[in-house]
Design a protein around this motif. Structure first.
Motif, mmCIF file in Angstrom:
data_model
loop_
_atom_site.group_PDB
_atom_site.id
_atom_site.type_symbol
_atom_site.label_atom_id
_atom_site.label_comp_id
_atom_site.label_asym_id
_atom_site.label_seq_id
_atom_site.Cartn_x
_atom_site.Cartn_y
_atom_site.Cartn_z
ATOM 1 N N ASP A 153 0.840 -1.193 0.000
ATOM 2 C CA ASP A 153 0.000 0.000 0.000
ATOM 3 C C ASP A 153 0.873 1.241 0.000
ATOM 4 O O ASP A 153 2.042 1.210 0.417
ATOM 5 C CB ASP A 153 -0.927 0.011 1.213
ATOM 6 N N GLY A 201 -2.197 -6.450 2.749
ATOM 7 C CA GLY A 201 -1.932 -5.917 1.422
ATOM 8 C C GLY A 201 -0.484 -5.996 1.005
ATOM 9 O O GLY A 201 -0.109 -5.488 -0.058
ATOM 10 N N GLU A 235 -8.066 -8.807 -1.756
ATOM 11 C CA GLU A 235 -7.150 -9.664 -0.993
ATOM 12 C C GLU A 235 -7.785 -11.014 -0.661
ATOM 13 O O GLU A 235 -7.116 -12.044 -0.684
ATOM 14 C CB GLU A 235 -6.710 -8.959 0.298
#
Length: 330
Positions: free
Chosen positions: A90, A156, A178
């Motif tokens: 991220d 993530g 995810e």
């Protein structure tokens, strides 16, 4: 990128972003320091705070994805980018770029197709208590429905092989991507590894885009959809049991009254109960048929996955070519 474990491998860092101007510049710089020869891609999802500019100034390749949602961004990334190893993180600075080398090393040495960086301390600080509770709930639900391959399905921070990325038929539009990634690995019995890593806090000025209820509902919906697609027998058998139980519940008082009086005064209730029982048999039969269809789809996905070269097969091929060239030169 040239990596110590194998200097011929190309590595791509994928950073999906939406309004992360406060952090994206530092995240890109840290990944450039951790993986100096990697190609870093930032896919901007309609940011309005200058995220794209900050990423470009930090040295990343920036692409814009207009369809809103992380799932759309990840699908576009996997489609656009060719590499041997993919690192996805991220852009909010909660994942440590310095850990990326360990993810890559684990992916290579364990011969895995996906390495998940599980978040150490995520239950202590997941932004809000609702996030922490939802994370526990979804991980428990995943283990019940799909198996024990993962303990943090919503992380993530992941490393992927090319085999995984190019065989992943992403359909999600948002944060449920995810979950879909995890189910894909469990569905095809792919080799996966979890690696516990520190999970940082967002810096001042950076806010989470995750909505506890809205995105939680989307993830639950994705659980149901993926269970229907990957385990249709169990999915429709549960529905059949619900119909059967309802039919028996409605039929019981009618049968008792018939045994006592020889009459069936509540005919509509009796007809309803028979319909519910009939629906239970139809649902069960549908589950049996669709389970065979799902098995065939799994086999096709597995064959497509096996047709793609693995990291190690490519390495052996290049080593063989290199030795042949040396012998010819000698």
């Amino acid at each position: 990128m040239s990596h110590p474990a194998n200097p011929s491998l190309d590595i791509a860092v994928l950073l999906p972003c939406y309004n992360e101007a406060a952090t994206i510049g530092q995240v890109v710089s840290d990944f450039r320091a951790a993986l100096p020869e990697a190609k870093i891609y930032v896919y901007d999802n309609n940011s309005t705070d200058g995220t794209a500019l900050k990423a470009m100034l930090a040295g990343a390749t920036v692409v814009r994805e207009r369809r809103q949602g992380k799932g759309h961004v990840v699908r576009r990334m996997f489609c656009d980018i060719d590499a041997d190893i993919y690192i996805m993180a991220d852009g909010d600075g909660t994942y440590g770029p310095a850990d990326s080398e360990e993810l890559i090393r684990t992916l290579i040495t364990e011969r895995a197709d996906m390495v998940v960086g599980t978040r150490r301390g995520v239950h202590d600080d997941a932004g809000r208590q609702g996030h922490a509770f939802g994370n526990r709930l979804f991980n428990l639900l995943y283990r019940v429905l799909f198996g024990n391959d993962f303990t943090d399905i919503l992380s993530g921070y992941r490393a992927f092989s090319r085999r995984y990325v190019k065989s992943f038929p992403a359909i999600s539009g948002g944060f449920e991507i995810e979950t879909e990634m995890s189910v894909h690995a469990s569905r095809l019995r792919l080799p996966v590894v979890e690696l516990e890593l520190d999970y940082g806090r967002r810096p001042t000025g950076s806010q989470s885009k995750l909505s506890t209820f809205r995105d939680g509902f989307k993830i639950l919906k994705m659980f149901a959809l993926l269970m229907k697609e990957t385990r249709p027998f169990t999915f429709f058998a549960l529905i059949a049991c619900a119909f059967l139980a309802s039919g028996i519940l409605f039929a019981a008082p009618v049968i008792v009254e018939y045994l006592q009086t020889g009459l069936v005064p509540r005919m509509p209730t009796w007809v309803l109960s028979l319909c519910l029982v009939g629906l239970s048999f139809v649902s069960f039969a549908g589950g049996v048929i669709l389970d065979s269809v799902a098995q065939g789809r799994n086999e096709l996905l597995r064959l497509h996955y096996l047709a793609l070269p693995s990291i190690h097969s490519r390495s052996r091929s290049e080593a063989t070519e290199g030795n042949a060239q040396e012998r010819n030169a000698a």
